[in-house]
Scaffold this motif. Structure first.
Motif, PDB file in Angstrom:
ATOM      1  N   SER A 305      27.921   8.071 -39.908  1.00 51.91           N
ATOM      2  CA  SER A 305      28.273   7.285 -40.943  1.00 51.91           C
ATOM      3  C   SER A 305      29.186   6.251 -40.351  1.00 51.91           C
ATOM      4  CB  SER A 305      29.075   7.796 -42.054  1.00 51.91           C
ATOM      5  OG  SER A 305      29.468   6.934 -43.158  1.00 51.91           O
ATOM      6  N   ASN A 326      28.633  -4.795 -41.352  1.00 55.87           N
ATOM      7  CA  ASN A 326      27.450  -3.845 -41.985  1.00 55.87           C
ATOM      8  C   ASN A 326      27.849  -2.441 -42.020  1.00 55.87           C
ATOM      9  OD1 ASN A 326      25.112  -5.866 -42.751  1.00 55.87           O
ATOM     10  ND2 ASN A 326      25.898  -6.409 -40.700  1.00 55.87           N
ATOM     11  N   SER A 327      27.111  -1.622 -42.560  1.00 55.58           N
ATOM     12  CA  SER A 327      27.097  -0.146 -42.582  1.00 55.58           C
ATOM     13  C   SER A 327      25.986   0.371 -42.154  1.00 55.58           C
ATOM     14  CB  SER A 327      27.746   0.303 -44.003  1.00 55.58           C
ATOM     15  OG  SER A 327      28.723  -0.298 -44.323  1.00 55.58           O
ATOM     16  N   PHE A 328      25.978   1.886 -41.594  1.00 54.88           N
ATOM     17  CA  PHE A 328      25.021   2.526 -41.267  1.00 54.88           C
ATOM     18  C   PHE A 328      25.124   4.149 -41.453  1.00 54.88           C
ATOM     19  CE2 PHE A 328      22.835   5.303 -37.941  1.00 54.88           C
ATOM     20  CZ  PHE A 328      21.486   4.910 -38.182  1.00 54.88           C
ATOM     21  N   THR A 329      24.135   4.693 -42.208  1.00 54.99           N
ATOM     22  CA  THR A 329      24.512   6.206 -42.725  1.00 54.99           C
ATOM     23  C   THR A 329      22.928   6.685 -42.054  1.00 54.99           C
ATOM     24  OG1 THR A 329      25.878   5.329 -44.372  1.00 54.99           O
ATOM     25  CG2 THR A 329      24.950   7.697 -44.457  1.00 54.99           C
ATOM     26  N   LEU A 339      13.817  -1.691 -40.606  1.00 55.85           N
ATOM     27  CA  LEU A 339      14.545  -2.833 -41.073  1.00 55.85           C
ATOM     28  C   LEU A 339      13.673  -3.991 -41.410  1.00 55.85           C
ATOM     29  CD1 LEU A 339      17.448  -3.555 -41.848  1.00 55.85           C
ATOM     30  CD2 LEU A 339      17.880  -4.102 -39.123  1.00 55.85           C
ATOM     31  N   TYR A 350      21.916  -6.309 -35.809  1.00 56.75           N
ATOM     32  CA  TYR A 350      22.397  -5.112 -36.462  1.00 56.75           C
ATOM     33  C   TYR A 350      21.859  -3.861 -35.393  1.00 56.75           C
ATOM     34  CZ  TYR A 350      22.359  -1.230 -40.132  1.00 56.75           C
ATOM     35  OH  TYR A 350      22.970  -0.494 -40.621  1.00 56.75           O
ATOM     36  N   THR A 351      20.789  -4.092 -35.167  1.00 55.13           N
ATOM     37  CA  THR A 351      20.017  -2.812 -34.418  1.00 55.13           C
ATOM     38  C   THR A 351      20.937  -2.540 -33.050  1.00 55.13           C
ATOM     39  OG1 THR A 351      17.850  -3.328 -35.185  1.00 55.13           O
ATOM     40  CG2 THR A 351      18.055  -1.681 -33.160  1.00 55.13           C
ATOM     41  N   VAL A 354      24.490  -0.838 -33.694  1.00 57.93           N
ATOM     42  CA  VAL A 354      24.310   0.490 -34.238  1.00 57.93           C
ATOM     43  C   VAL A 354      24.056   1.274 -32.600  1.00 57.93           C
ATOM     44  CG1 VAL A 354      23.330   2.439 -35.199  1.00 57.93           C
ATOM     45  CG2 VAL A 354      23.377   0.244 -36.325  1.00 57.93           C
TER      46      VAL A 354
END
Length: 423
Positions: A305, A326-329, A339, A350-351, A354
């Motif tokens: 998370s 951004n967020s990632f879970t 995506l 974004y990729t 992460v």
């Protein structure tokens, strides 16, 4: 006996040292790590939670104590000097003056490094297991009888050998004023100056000083031909070799082989210290730019998370306040994501953001996110075909199929795979 054989800055005691990293050079290229790190960080990637926690403790100590961060940087510089001095030298090198001086410089740098680091660490209230263990090792070395004897011997050398500018030779004379015996009185870090009145006047220096000769100095180039200068140089070298050789070899001592082994014992630490300095520079740059970073809480249940996630590559063209975070879970039930969005909408950015979080976590560094919990990845794989199209001089579809087939064969449990515009 050596002291640093089992010590590493990046691996806790009891965990075997890794010989290679699961990450491929392609991952570094596609995540553009060369734009972030001056040296390749991938050899230090790990999924071991104990090793990651060990490194996080070290980075936190450096955050809390800038003096410690500076000391670790200086250790890297000094060990780099030791590596240069050790390079190409065998333990059974000929005992000529050059080899003796080289050994004395080597041992001088070593003793200064150990004593200075030990003294300065005692002033840092570090909490990490790494620094506590380092302090214990340095305490044992400074208490070692051989180390004390070496330090005492080197302290009796009047000036730093690295800064030799002149040699004072003492000559005893017999009743007829003929040289009877000679020895080295001192090694100086200054050049001698002429004692003639006109020379003092030109220098505006009238006080008597230790490095002023009682008679004027004679520039050899003005009084002697090149051949005569060479003859004089050869004669002086022969005399100094005889006079200084015994003194240098005596100062060198019989324990030099053991102490050279101690010096070499430090050399494996240099790559890790280089990585730490590199990582510290990167973290400082992120913070200075306004990017929030955090040390992720480590999990073992497959869940991750991340909040306030940022791609630091954007700092090359944007200010931190202009970057949309951004967020990632993810968890065991949600492990695959697709995506979508318009062109230039930020999917690749974004990729990569992460992926960089997983990478930095595996290095033990803080990650570019405001908050985070993360299950360490055993491996990171990337499939960004747009960055290396036609690598095999075949059609893109066939190329991608081949590459994905290779990735499939290399997959292991815990791998995180990032794909961009596949097919």
């Amino acid at each position: 006996m050596t002291y640093f054989t089992d010590f590493r800055f990046l691996t806790p005691e009891g965990i075997p040292q890794k010989t290679n990293s699961p990450l491929t050079p392609e991952v570094g290229e596609q995540l553009q790590l060369s734009l972030l790190f001056a040296h390749d960080p991938m050899p230090y990637f790990t999924a071991d939670p104990q090793a990651i926690a060990y490194r996080q403790g070290l980075f936190r100590d450096m955050d809390d104590h800038p003096a410690l961060a500076a000391l670790i940087g200086e250790m890297g510089e000094q060990i780099g000097i030791l590596e240069d001095l050790c390079r190409g030298e065998s333990e059974d090198a000929a005992a000529d003056n050059e080899a003796c001086v080289r050994d004395l410089v080597l041992l001088t740098v070593y003793t200064r490094l150990i004593k200075s680091t030990h003294a300065r660490l005692s002033e840092v209230p570090a909490k990490s297991a790494c620094i506590k263990r380092l302090a214990e090792i340095l305490t044992r070395i400074t208490a070692d009888i051989d180390f004390k004897a070496l330090s005492d011997r080197l302290e009796r050398i009047s000036v730093d050998i690295e800064q030799i500018k002149s040699v004072t030779v003492g000559i005893n004379l017999d009743a007829q004023l003929r040289p009877r015996e000679a020895g080295v009185v001192a090694i100086g870090s200054e050049y001698y100056k002429s004692g003639e009145w006109i020379d003092k006047l030109l220098r505006l220096e009238f006080l008597k000083k230790d490095f002023t000769c009682i008679a004027p100095l004679t520039p050899l180039s003005k009084k002697l031909t090149a051949q005569e200068q060479q003859l004089l140089q050869n004669a002086l070298n022969a005399a100094l070799n005889k006079i200084m050789g015994q003194s240098l070899r005596r100062a060198r001592g019989s324990s030099v082989r053991t102490l050279r082994a101690w010096c070499r014992d430090l050399l494996p630490l240099l790559p890790e210290l280089t990585f730490l300095a590199d990582a510290r520079r990167l973290i400082a740059a992120w913070r200075e730019a306004g990017v929030r970073v955090c040390y992720p809480k480590l999990r073992e249940d497959g869940a991750t998370s991340l909040r306030g996630l940022c791609n630091p590559h954007l700092l090359r063209t944007l200010r931190a306040e202009q970057i949309v975070t951004n967020s990632f879970t993810a968890d065991r039930d949600r492990r695959a994501f697709v995506l979508t969005g318009p062109n230039s909408g930020g999917k690749t950015v974004y990729t990569v953001a992460v992926a960089l979080c997983y990478l930095c976590a595996g290095l033990g560094m803080p990650i570019p996110a405001a908050e985070g919990e993360l299950t360490p990845a055993t491996n990171i794989m990337t499939h960004f075909p747009g960055l290396n199209a036609n690598q095999y001089r075949i059609g893109r579809l066939e190329e991608e199929c081949r590459h994905l087939a290779e990735l499939k064969q290399a997959l292991i449990p815990g791998t995180v795979l990032f794909m961009d515009e596949t097919f």
